[in-house]
Design a protein around this motif. Structure first.
Motif, PDB file in Angstrom:
ATOM      1  N   UNK A 179       0.835  -1.200   0.000  1.00 12.02           N
ATOM      2  CA  UNK A 179       0.000   0.000   0.000  1.00 12.02           C
ATOM      3  C   UNK A 179       0.877   1.259   0.000  1.00 12.02           C
ATOM      4  N   UNK A 180       1.957   1.228   0.812  1.00 15.37           N
ATOM      5  CA  UNK A 180       2.873   2.376   0.826  1.00 15.37           C
ATOM      6  C   UNK A 180       3.511   2.572  -0.537  1.00 15.37           C
ATOM      7  N   UNK A 181       3.901   1.434  -1.187  1.00 11.11           N
ATOM      8  CA  UNK A 181       4.482   1.559  -2.521  1.00 11.11           C
ATOM      9  C   UNK A 181       3.520   2.151  -3.509  1.00 11.11           C
ATOM     10  N   UNK A 182       2.248   1.714  -3.423  1.00 11.48           N
ATOM     11  CA  UNK A 182       1.236   2.268  -4.328  1.00 11.48           C
ATOM     12  C   UNK A 182       1.051   3.758  -4.086  1.00 11.48           C
ATOM     13  N   UNK A 183       1.013   4.152  -2.817  1.00  6.94           N
ATOM     14  CA  UNK A 183       0.858   5.580  -2.515  1.00  6.94           C
ATOM     15  C   UNK A 183       2.057   6.384  -3.024  1.00  6.94           C
ATOM     16  N   UNK A 184       3.265   5.852  -2.821  1.00  6.95           N
ATOM     17  CA  UNK A 184       4.448   6.559  -3.312  1.00  6.95           C
ATOM     18  C   UNK A 184       4.449   6.643  -4.834  1.00  6.95           C
TER      19      UNK A 184
END
Length: 789
Positions: A179-184
C-alpha cells in the motif's frame, strides 16, 4: 500478534537460577524482532496516512474550484492539516506507546515458541518458569531438580531447530508495504504529471497560502439531441433533432435516449481534455458521467454525452457540466411524454359496387380503428387522429401494395398554424393493402419516440362462389332428357346475374339465363327437347353436352367483369336403348353389393350365435373365475365387432337405396317410357330397402349397441344379455329374409331384362340378316342382268 504472546509489566530477568545462554539469546532475539516489526508498522502507517491525506485533502480543496465554486477558506485547510497531524499522532500512540514500548516476558515468548513448535512438549516454558525464584518452594519435591534438568536439556537440544522469523506474521506488514508503494507511486506520478498543481497545493496546505486556484476554461452548452425515428423504406440514414435550453431548462421526451452537446472555447487559456456531467434526479439519486470529446470545429471544441443518465430518460434531472475549472450549473431536464396517437377514426366512403338490397354499407361511415381492420377495395379513406398533447406538425407516409407490387412511399408533412390535439390525414382510394406511418411533433419541438403504424387491409372483391349438382340425372342422357339442376351461389355483397352455359361438342356456348332465389340458390331444369326444337342446340346421340352454372356481381373497379363458375359437367348423349343398358348394368352392380351385404348379415348372425354359445358354456358350472374374466373380454370384443359390422352394413344399404332411387329418377328425367321397369325397381327394390333400413335395421342396431354397453359394464349379467342376444338374432334373421327376398326380385327383374335384351338382339340380328339377304339378292339380280346383256 496475539494478546497471549505479551504481558504488561513483566521482567525478563530473574534472581534465581539464570536461564541457559542459548535460551536467553533466543528469547532476546525474538524480543528484538518483535520490536522492529511493530516500529516498522507504525512508520509505514504514518507515511501512508500522510500521503493519502495530502492527495485526498488536495482534491477536496481543489473540488470547489474544479466545480466552478470559490476556493475553500483558510480554516478548512487548517482543519485538514490538523486532521493529518492528529491522525499521525493517533497512529503513533497505537503502535509505539501501546505496542512498541511494551516489554514481553520470557514466559510469553516461550509460549509463542512452543505454540509454533509442538515438539518442545512444554520443556521450554518449564525451564523458563523454573528459573524464577517464585517457582521455588520450601516443600519442593525431591525429584524436581532432575525433571527441570531434563526439561532444560530437552529445550536446549531443540532450540537449533527454531526459526524465530517463522513466529512473526509478516503478511500484514507486506500488505502495508505494498500500500505504501502504491501511494508513493501515485504521488510520484501525480507530482510528475501535475507538478504545478502539487506545488500549489503544498503551499496552500503546509504554508496556509491563500493563492487561489487558476481557472482557464470557458464552457458552453448547445442542447440535447435525439434520434428522429425513420419511416419504412426511407433508407438507413439516421436523422437527429436538437432541443435547446431556454432559461436553463428544456423539455425532453420520456423513455428516449439523448445526447447532451457541450463545447469549450478554443480561445480560452486551456481546453479541457474531459468534460464531466454531474446530475441529480428527482428521487435524490446522484451521479457523474464523462463526456466524449469530438473533433474541433471553428473556435469550439465539442463534447457529447450519449450514455447514462441520458439513456431511456424516465424522470427529470438537474445537470451541471464541469470541464477543467469551469462549470455550467442549474441545467434542468424536464421529462414529458412524447406525442403519440391515442385514438384513430376512419371516415370511409364505400364504392358503388357494394350496393345491396338492404344498402347497409352504402354511402359513408365513421369507424374506430382496430388491429386487423379490413375494408372493401375501392373505399375512400380519411383518417382522424387524436394525440395525447398539442401537436404542431405531422409527418407521414402511405405504403400501398397491390397486384402490381409495392408503391415506393413519399414522405409528406402537414403543418398546423395553431397547435392542436387532433389532425386529419387523407389516405385516398384503397386499391390494396395500406400501411400508414406517422411521426408527430409537439409545440416544444419534441418528436414521437417511435413511428406509429396503422395497417388497413383491402378486401378484394372475389368472384361469386358457385356450386352446382345435377339431381336425378347421370353422366349419360338421351337427346330429349330433362336435366334438373341445383345450384348455390355465395358472394360477399350481391349477385347481379346468373346463367347456365351449355356447350355441345365444339360449338359456341349457349347462354341460358336463370333466376336466383332469395337464399342465393338456383333450382331450374334444362329441357334438351325444348332447346333442340328452338334450334339452340342440335342434340343427337353420340354428342357431348357440357353444362356449367355461372354468376357475376356488381364489381366495377376495372373493365373486367368478375364471373364465378361452377365445375363443368360433361354429359354423353346416348339412345334410349343404350341408356337402358347402362341402367341395367348399374342395377346388376347393386345386386352384387346386396349379395355381399347379405353375406355380412349372415356373418353377423353367426357372431351373435357364437356369443350365445359361449354364454351357455360358461353357465355349466365348470368354469373358473379366470374363465369368467376371459369370457367377459371376449364377449365385449365380439359385441364391439358386431356393432362395427352393423354400422358398415347400414352405410352400404343406404348407398344401394340411393343408387336405386337415382336410377329410377334417371328413367323419368330421360323421358324413357318404361313404367313397368321403373315400378319394379321402386316397388320391389327401393321401397323394401328403405322400409327395412328404417324399421328392423334400426332395431337391430339398437339391440347390438345395448349389448356392447352391457358387456362393457357387467359381462356376467346373463339375464339381460340373453334377452338382447335373442332379440338381435331374431331381427338379424328377419333382415336376412328381407334381403333374400329383394335379391330374388332383382334376379327376376334381371332375367326379364335379359329376355328382353335377347329378343332385342334377335330382332336386330333378323333385321340384319334380312338386309344382308336383300343386298345379296340385288347383287345376284344385277349379275344376271349383266349376263343377259
Amino acid at each position: 500478534m496475539s494478546d497471549a504472546t505479551k504481558s504488561l509489566g513483566s521482567s525478563p530477568a530473574n534472581a534465581g537460577e539464570p536461564l541457559p545462554l542459548p535460551i536467553r539469546d533466543t528469547l532476546n532475539s525474538l524480543r528484538g524482532l518483535l520490536g522492529r516489526f511493530v516500529f516498522s508498522q507504525a512508520m509505514i502507517q504514518v507515511a501512508i496516512w500522510i500521503l493519502l491525506g495530502f492527495w485526498f485533502f488536495g482534491i477536496v480543496d481543489y473540488l470547489p474550484a474544479m466545480l466552478g465554486s470559490a476556493e475553500s477558506p483558510r480554516w478548512v485547510r487548517v482543519g485538514m492539516l490538523g486532521i493529518l497531524i492528529a491522525g499521525a499522532i493517533w497512529i503513533l500512540y497505537q503502535q509505539i506507546w501501546l505496542r512498541w514500548l511494551v516489554r514481553w516476558s520470557d514466559d510469553s515468548l516461550a509460549l509463542l515458541i512452543e505454540r509454533k513448535y509442538k515438539r518442545f512438549e512444554s520443556a521450554l516454558i518449564t525451564t523458563v518458569q523454573a528459573s524464577r525464584p517464585s517457582m521455588r518452594t520450601e516443600s519442593e519435591h525431591p525429584s524436581r531438580p532432575g525433571l527441570v534438568a531434563l526439561a532444560t536439556a530437552r529445550a536446549i537440544e531443540l532450540l537449533p531447530t527454531v526459526d524465530i522469523r517463522e513466529l512473526i506474521r509478516t503478511r500484514v506488514l507486506q500488505m502495508q508495504l505494498i500500500a505504501l508503494g502504491a501511494c508513493l507511486a501515485y504521488s510520484c506520478v501525480a507530482g510528475l504529471l501535475y507538478p504545478k498543481w502539487s506545488i500549489h497545493w503544498g503551499k496552500r496546505l503546509f504554508t496556509l497560502s491563500d493563492v487561489p486556484w487558476p481557472r482557464n476554461v470557458l464552457l458552453g452548452v448547445e442542447g440535447i439531441e435525439f434520434d428522429t425515428p425513420s419511416f419504412t423504406g426511407t433508407g438507413t440514414t439516421r436523422h437527429r433533432y436538437l432541443l435547446s435550453f431556454q432559461d436553463h431548462a428544456v423539455f425532453v421526451p420520456k423513455g428516449q435516449s439523448g445526447q447532451l452537446k457541450s463545447f469549450a472555447s478554443l480561445t480560452a487559456v486551456r481546453v479541457p481534455e474531459v468534460c464531466s456531467v454531474y446530475y441529480r434526479d428527482d428521487d435524490g439519486n446522484r451521479g457523474r458521467a464523462n463526456m466524449r470529446r469530438l473533433t474541433a470545429s471553428g473556435d469550439r471544441q465539442g463534447f457529447v454525452l450519449d450514455g447514462p443518465p441520458l439513456e431511456s430518460l424516465s424522470q427529470s434531472l438537474s445537470l451541471s457540466i464541469v470541464g477543467g475549472d469551469s462549470r455550467i450549473s442549474d441545467l434542468r431536464l424536464n421529462v414529458v411524454d412524447s406525442p403519440a396517437v391515442t385514438d384513430l377514426q376512419l371516415k370511409v366512403t364505400y364504392p358503388p359496387y357494394l350496393r345491396r338490397s338492404t344498402e347497409s354499407r352504402w354511402g359513408q361511415e365513421v369507424l374506430a380503428y382496430r388491429t386487423g381492420l379490413r375494408l372493401p377495395q375501392g373505399s375512400t379513406i380519411e383518417l382522424f387522429m387524436q394525440s395525447n398533447k398539442q401537436i404542431k406538425r405531422c409527418d407521414y407516409i402511405v405504403v400501398r401494395s397491390n397486384e402490381n407490387g409495392t408503391i415506393t412511399p413519399q414522405e409528406q408533412s402537414i403543418d398546423l398554424e395553431d397547435a392542436s390535439e387532433s389532425i386529419t390525414v387523407p389516405i385516398g382510394v384503397l386499391d390494396g393493402n395500406v400501411l400508414s406511418e406517422f411521426r408527430l411533433w409537439d409545440a416544444q419541438g419534441i418528436c414521437s419516440s417511435r413511428i406509429q403504424q396503422f395497417v388497413i387491409s383491402s378486401i378484394k372483391d372475389q368472384a361469386p362462389q358457385v356450386d352446382m349438382v345435377l339431381d336425378g340425372i347421370g353422366t349419360s342422357i338421351t337427346e330429349i332428357a330433362s336435366i334438373p339442376l341445383l345450384g348455390r351461389i355465395k358472394d360477399e355483397y350481391d349477385v347481379q346475374q346468373t346463367w347456365i352455359e351449355a356447350v355441345l361438342d365444339e360449338s359456341k356456348p349457349v347462354r341460358i339465363d336463370v333466376a336466383m332465389d332469395k337464399d342465393q340458390s338456383v333450382t331450374t331444369t334444362i329441357d334438351c327437347k325444348e332447346l333442340k326444337e328452338k334450334g339452340m342446340l342440335s342434340i343427337k346421340p353420340g354428342s357431348t353436352l357440357a353444362i356449367g352454372l355461372s354468376a357475376s356481381d356488381y364489381y366495377d373497379l376495372n373493365q373486367e367483369t368478375q364471373v364465378g363458375r361452377a365445375g363443368t359437367v360433361q354429359l354423353s348423349i346416348v339412345t334410349a336403348d343404350q341408356l337402358l343398358l347402362l341402367l341395367d348394368r348399374r342395377e346388376a352392380a347393386m345386386r352384387k353389393r346386396l349379395e355381399l351385404i347379405l353375406g355380412e348379415v349372415n356373418q353377423l348372425g353367426d357372431l351373435l350365435l357364437s356369443i350365445e354359445r359361449r354364454r351357455s358354456e360358461l353357465k355349466d358350472g365348470t368354469s373358473t373365475a379366470e374363465d369368467a374374466e376371459k369370457y367377459g373380454r371376449i364377449q365385449l370384443l365380439r359385441s364391439q365387432q358386431g356393432m362395427s359390422q352393423v354400422s358398415k352394413s347400414e352405410g352400404e344399404l343406404n348407398g344401394v337405396e340411393r343408387e336405386m332411387d337415382q336410377i329410377s329418377k334417371e328413367l323419368v328425367n330421360n323421358r324413357i317410357d318404361s313404367i313397368d321397369r321403373r315400378t319394379r325397381w321402386q316397388d320391389k327394390i327401393q321401397k323394401p330397402l328403405r322400409s327395412m333400413i328404417d324399421t328392423p335395421w334400426k332395431s337391430l342396431a339398437t339391440q347390438v349397441g345395448l349389448l356392447e354397453k352391457l358387456f362393457s359394464k357387467d359381462p356376467n349379467d346373463s339375464g339381460t344379455a340373453k334377452q338382447l342376444i335373442g332379440a338381435a338374432i331374431e331381427k338379424n334373421n328377419e333382415i336376412a329374409a328381407i334381403l333374400q327376398s329383394i335379391l330374388a326380385d332383382m334376379l327376376e327383374i334381371q332375367d326379364q331384362t335379359a329376355i328382353v335384351d335377347m329378343l332385342r338382339d334377335i330382332i336386330e340380328n333378323s333385321t340384319q340378316v334380312m338386309d344382308e339377304t336383300k343386298s345379296y339378292k340385288k347383287a345376284q339380280d344385277k349379275r344376271a342382268l349383266d349376263f343377259l346383256k
